[in-house]
Design a protein around this motif. Sequence first.
Motif, PDB file in Angstrom:
ATOM      1  N   PRO A  54       0.814  -1.226   0.000  1.00  0.00           N
ATOM      2  CA  PRO A  54       0.000   0.000   0.000  1.00  0.00           C
ATOM      3  C   PRO A  54       0.846   1.273   0.000  1.00  0.00           C
ATOM      4  CG  PRO A  54       0.035  -0.963   2.198  1.00  0.00           C
ATOM      5  CD  PRO A  54       0.757  -1.930   1.306  1.00  0.00           C
ATOM      6  N   VAL A  55       0.284   2.325  -0.611  1.00  0.00           N
ATOM      7  CA  VAL A  55       0.898   3.654  -0.631  1.00  0.00           C
ATOM      8  C   VAL A  55      -0.126   4.628  -0.051  1.00  0.00           C
ATOM      9  CG1 VAL A  55       1.953   5.455  -2.035  1.00  0.00           C
ATOM     10  CG2 VAL A  55       2.197   3.047  -2.706  1.00  0.00           C
ATOM     11  N   PHE A  56       0.299   5.443   0.906  1.00  0.00           N
ATOM     12  CA  PHE A  56      -0.609   6.336   1.611  1.00  0.00           C
ATOM     13  C   PHE A  56      -0.202   7.800   1.418  1.00  0.00           C
ATOM     14  CE2 PHE A  56      -0.423   2.428   4.233  1.00  0.00           C
ATOM     15  CZ  PHE A  56      -1.744   2.027   4.125  1.00  0.00           C
ATOM     16  N   LEU A  57      -1.203   8.665   1.566  1.00  0.00           N
ATOM     17  CA  LEU A  57      -0.998  10.110   1.613  1.00  0.00           C
ATOM     18  C   LEU A  57      -1.490  10.599   2.959  1.00  0.00           C
ATOM     19  CD1 LEU A  57      -0.390  12.805  -0.030  1.00  0.00           C
ATOM     20  CD2 LEU A  57      -2.852  12.849  -0.467  1.00  0.00           C
ATOM     21  N   THR A  58      -0.720  11.491   3.594  1.00  0.00           N
ATOM     22  CA  THR A  58      -1.155  12.075   4.855  1.00  0.00           C
ATOM     23  C   THR A  58      -0.776  13.550   4.880  1.00  0.00           C
ATOM     24  OG1 THR A  58      -1.110  11.804   7.269  1.00  0.00           O
ATOM     25  CG2 THR A  58       0.975  11.527   6.109  1.00  0.00           C
ATOM     26  N   ALA A  59      -1.529  14.343   5.640  1.00  0.00           N
ATOM     27  CA  ALA A  59      -1.285  15.788   5.725  1.00  0.00           C
ATOM     28  C   ALA A  59      -0.177  16.089   6.727  1.00  0.00           C
ATOM     29  CB  ALA A  59      -2.561  16.506   6.141  1.00  0.00           C
ATOM     30  N   THR A  60       0.525  17.176   6.481  1.00  0.00           N
ATOM     31  CA  THR A  60       1.538  17.652   7.413  1.00  0.00           C
ATOM     32  C   THR A  60       1.735  19.146   7.210  1.00  0.00           C
ATOM     33  OG1 THR A  60       3.772  17.272   8.257  1.00  0.00           O
ATOM     34  CG2 THR A  60       3.504  17.232   5.876  1.00  0.00           C
ATOM     35  N   ASP A  61       2.197  19.825   8.241  1.00  0.00           N
ATOM     36  CA  ASP A  61       2.559  21.246   8.152  1.00  0.00           C
ATOM     37  C   ASP A  61       4.071  21.370   8.054  1.00  0.00           C
ATOM     38  OD1 ASP A  61      -0.033  22.045   8.283  1.00  0.00           O
ATOM     39  OD2 ASP A  61       0.028  22.647  10.396  1.00  0.00           O
ATOM     40  N   ARG A  62       4.534  22.370   7.333  1.00  0.00           N
ATOM     41  CA  ARG A  62       5.974  22.619   7.263  1.00  0.00           C
ATOM     42  C   ARG A  62       6.221  24.098   7.000  1.00  0.00           C
ATOM     43  NH1 ARG A  62       8.456  22.685   2.091  1.00  0.00           N
ATOM     44  NH2 ARG A  62       7.000  22.361   0.368  1.00  0.00           N
ATOM     45  N   LYS A  63       7.445  24.516   7.206  1.00  0.00           N
ATOM     46  CA  LYS A  63       7.813  25.884   6.900  1.00  0.00           C
ATOM     47  C   LYS A  63       7.924  26.058   5.397  1.00  0.00           C
ATOM     48  CE  LYS A  63      10.520  26.458  11.143  1.00  0.00           C
ATOM     49  NZ  LYS A  63      11.877  26.720  11.692  1.00  0.00           N
ATOM     50  N   PRO A  64       7.472  27.157   4.849  1.00  0.00           N
ATOM     51  CA  PRO A  64       7.592  27.378   3.404  1.00  0.00           C
ATOM     52  C   PRO A  64       9.041  27.281   2.945  1.00  0.00           C
ATOM     53  CG  PRO A  64       6.174  29.031   4.399  1.00  0.00           C
ATOM     54  CD  PRO A  64       6.800  28.277   5.527  1.00  0.00           C
TER      55      PRO A  64
ATOM     56  N   GLU B  89      -3.090  -1.768   4.777  1.00  0.00           N
ATOM     57  CA  GLU B  89      -4.283  -1.126   4.216  1.00  0.00           C
ATOM     58  C   GLU B  89      -5.486  -1.263   5.137  1.00  0.00           C
ATOM     59  OE1 GLU B  89      -4.020  -5.337   2.805  1.00  0.00           O
ATOM     60  OE2 GLU B  89      -2.647  -3.621   2.740  1.00  0.00           O
ATOM     61  N   ARG B  90      -5.460  -2.262   6.019  1.00  0.00           N
ATOM     62  CA  ARG B  90      -6.588  -2.425   6.950  1.00  0.00           C
ATOM     63  C   ARG B  90      -6.653  -1.284   7.963  1.00  0.00           C
ATOM     64  NH1 ARG B  90      -2.505  -5.589   8.924  1.00  0.00           N
ATOM     65  NH2 ARG B  90      -2.066  -5.379  11.168  1.00  0.00           N
ATOM     66  N   LEU B  91      -5.535  -0.578   8.149  1.00  0.00           N
ATOM     67  CA  LEU B  91      -5.526   0.545   9.088  1.00  0.00           C
ATOM     68  C   LEU B  91      -6.429   1.677   8.627  1.00  0.00           C
ATOM     69  CD1 LEU B  91      -1.666   0.711   9.774  1.00  0.00           C
ATOM     70  CD2 LEU B  91      -3.420  -0.408  11.177  1.00  0.00           C
ATOM     71  N   VAL B  92      -6.709   1.747   7.316  1.00  0.00           N
ATOM     72  CA  VAL B  92      -7.515   2.837   6.773  1.00  0.00           C
ATOM     73  C   VAL B  92      -8.904   2.852   7.399  1.00  0.00           C
ATOM     74  CG1 VAL B  92      -8.612   3.715   4.685  1.00  0.00           C
ATOM     75  CG2 VAL B  92      -6.237   2.957   4.611  1.00  0.00           C
TER      76      VAL B  92
ATOM     77  N   SER C 297       1.096  21.055   3.854  1.00  0.00           N
ATOM     78  CA  SER C 297       1.743  20.170   2.896  1.00  0.00           C
ATOM     79  C   SER C 297       1.257  18.734   3.070  1.00  0.00           C
ATOM     80  CB  SER C 297       3.263  20.272   3.046  1.00  0.00           C
ATOM     81  OG  SER C 297       3.917  19.588   2.001  1.00  0.00           O
ATOM     82  N   TYR C 298       2.062  17.801   2.627  1.00  0.00           N
ATOM     83  CA  TYR C 298       1.674  16.387   2.612  1.00  0.00           C
ATOM     84  C   TYR C 298       2.911  15.526   2.756  1.00  0.00           C
ATOM     85  CZ  TYR C 298       3.524  16.639  -2.102  1.00  0.00           C
ATOM     86  OH  TYR C 298       4.354  16.836  -3.161  1.00  0.00           O
ATOM     87  N   GLN C 299       2.673  14.255   2.998  1.00  0.00           N
ATOM     88  CA  GLN C 299       3.734  13.265   3.017  1.00  0.00           C
ATOM     89  C   GLN C 299       3.195  11.985   2.382  1.00  0.00           C
ATOM     90  OE1 GLN C 299       5.136  12.158   6.900  1.00  0.00           O
ATOM     91  NE2 GLN C 299       7.063  11.284   6.137  1.00  0.00           N
ATOM     92  N   ILE C 300       4.014  11.340   1.556  1.00  0.00           N
ATOM     93  CA  ILE C 300       3.647  10.073   0.930  1.00  0.00           C
ATOM     94  C   ILE C 300       4.402   8.964   1.648  1.00  0.00           C
ATOM     95  CG2 ILE C 300       3.706   8.710  -1.190  1.00  0.00           C
ATOM     96  CD1 ILE C 300       3.450  11.350  -2.722  1.00  0.00           C
ATOM     97  N   LEU C 301       3.670   7.964   2.115  1.00  0.00           N
ATOM     98  CA  LEU C 301       4.231   6.899   2.933  1.00  0.00           C
ATOM     99  C   LEU C 301       4.012   5.543   2.277  1.00  0.00           C
ATOM    100  CD1 LEU C 301       2.734   8.036   6.360  1.00  0.00           C
ATOM    101  CD2 LEU C 301       5.028   8.534   5.510  1.00  0.00           C
ATOM    102  N   PHE C 302       4.982   4.664   2.413  1.00  0.00           N
ATOM    103  CA  PHE C 302       4.813   3.269   2.017  1.00  0.00           C
ATOM    104  C   PHE C 302       4.405   2.463   3.245  1.00  0.00           C
ATOM    105  CE2 PHE C 302       7.867   4.787  -1.188  1.00  0.00           C
ATOM    106  CZ  PHE C 302       7.191   4.407  -2.343  1.00  0.00           C
ATOM    107  N   GLY C 303       3.443   1.576   3.059  1.00  0.00           N
ATOM    108  CA  GLY C 303       3.017   0.708   4.150  1.00  0.00           C
ATOM    109  C   GLY C 303       3.542  -0.697   3.964  1.00  0.00           C
ATOM    110  N   ARG C 304       3.445  -1.490   5.009  1.00  0.00           N
ATOM    111  CA  ARG C 304       3.796  -2.892   4.931  1.00  0.00           C
ATOM    112  C   ARG C 304       2.584  -3.686   4.461  1.00  0.00           C
ATOM    113  NH1 ARG C 304       8.474  -4.221   6.911  1.00  0.00           N
ATOM    114  NH2 ARG C 304       7.834  -6.393   7.191  1.00  0.00           N
TER     115      ARG C 304
END
Length: 379
Positions: free
Chosen positions: A109-119, A151-154, A140-147
Amino acid sequence: MTGPLRPAFHEGQVLAAADLSATVEYARGLAVRHARHLHEWGIAEGLGLVAEPRTDPLTDARHAEVRVEPGIAVDGTGREVVVTEPVVLRESDFEEVNGADRPTDEPYPVFLTATDRKPGGTPGPVSCAGGATGTRVEESYQILFGRLGDERLVEEQRPPAVGAPPAAPPARWLVLLGYVRWTDGHFGGVETEARGVGVRFTGVRADTVAARSGSLTLRTGPVVREGEPALVLSGGDQPGLVFGLYRGGGTVAPLMTVAANGNLTVEGSFSGRMPAGSTLVTSGTATDGMLLPLPAGVTPEQVADGRVVVHVRLTPRTPPTATDSTLVSTVEAAVDDERRVRCRTRLYDPLAVPASVVERPGAVDFLVLATVAATNGGA
């Protein structure tokens, strides 16, 4: 617990940073509550995984470069996650998470999650504590790889409470973008579903959907395509319900129509469960040894277990004869438990020399009635 606090100002007030921040947070709170409670979370636009074929320059092995297309998602906290440019997935990031796994054909699985960062930084998990001179925070965002199996965590994620404000920093909420295959140290392809879990898209929570034009259309995709199904509910001078397929010009060719008076018009055949007390009929001609057909919508299983009772009427047909003096009589005209016809006719010509009696297979006209008995309640 108090309700949302709306900033209020007066003439001559000295505005502190907290006052201006409260104005922004009030608007953010309205937006996230709307998205959280009036919509289903998921992908709103784009964000598809795309695989482009590549060749390893060292081994000449074929593999794939995988990228995430630009798009927008809304997570379960009500936060909008925006990806403005295509993002190529790095194989090194995948190996960091799953590099120790044994080779497998199962997709990851490949996930997208939100995050804040400095410009000005790079997309990733960055503290939003910032210095005293910071005046902007990039959502901003972060793209994560899952094990495998992550996907059941969704579906195990739970939204915040009704009155919860936007999380700062944003709570991690996983939006599934799809799956990647991994072969010989490279990406091998992409999938949208694996192990019964697929990509989730945004939706609407509503008990009433009203169309201002007087016509409401439901279709299976954002773009009208010839041959795709559509459901059209119309009002005005010609109220009715139409199910059909799109033509090349964008109009809907009706397959099923329900008029305002309740009349149902179906272009194809109609089949389904027989209601109690109903009768279905079929008829035709059969010869000796043929199996009689059941009416459309009736199965042999329904007859075998007694849900449907079959009644058969046979009328022997008179065969053509060689002479006008030939007498014809029916010896047998019956049907067995398998609905197989048994029909024999006897022919005798008293003027023939020598006189003889001949028996041969015959034919019948049949009428098959299939009935469902009504229960005591009439259901």
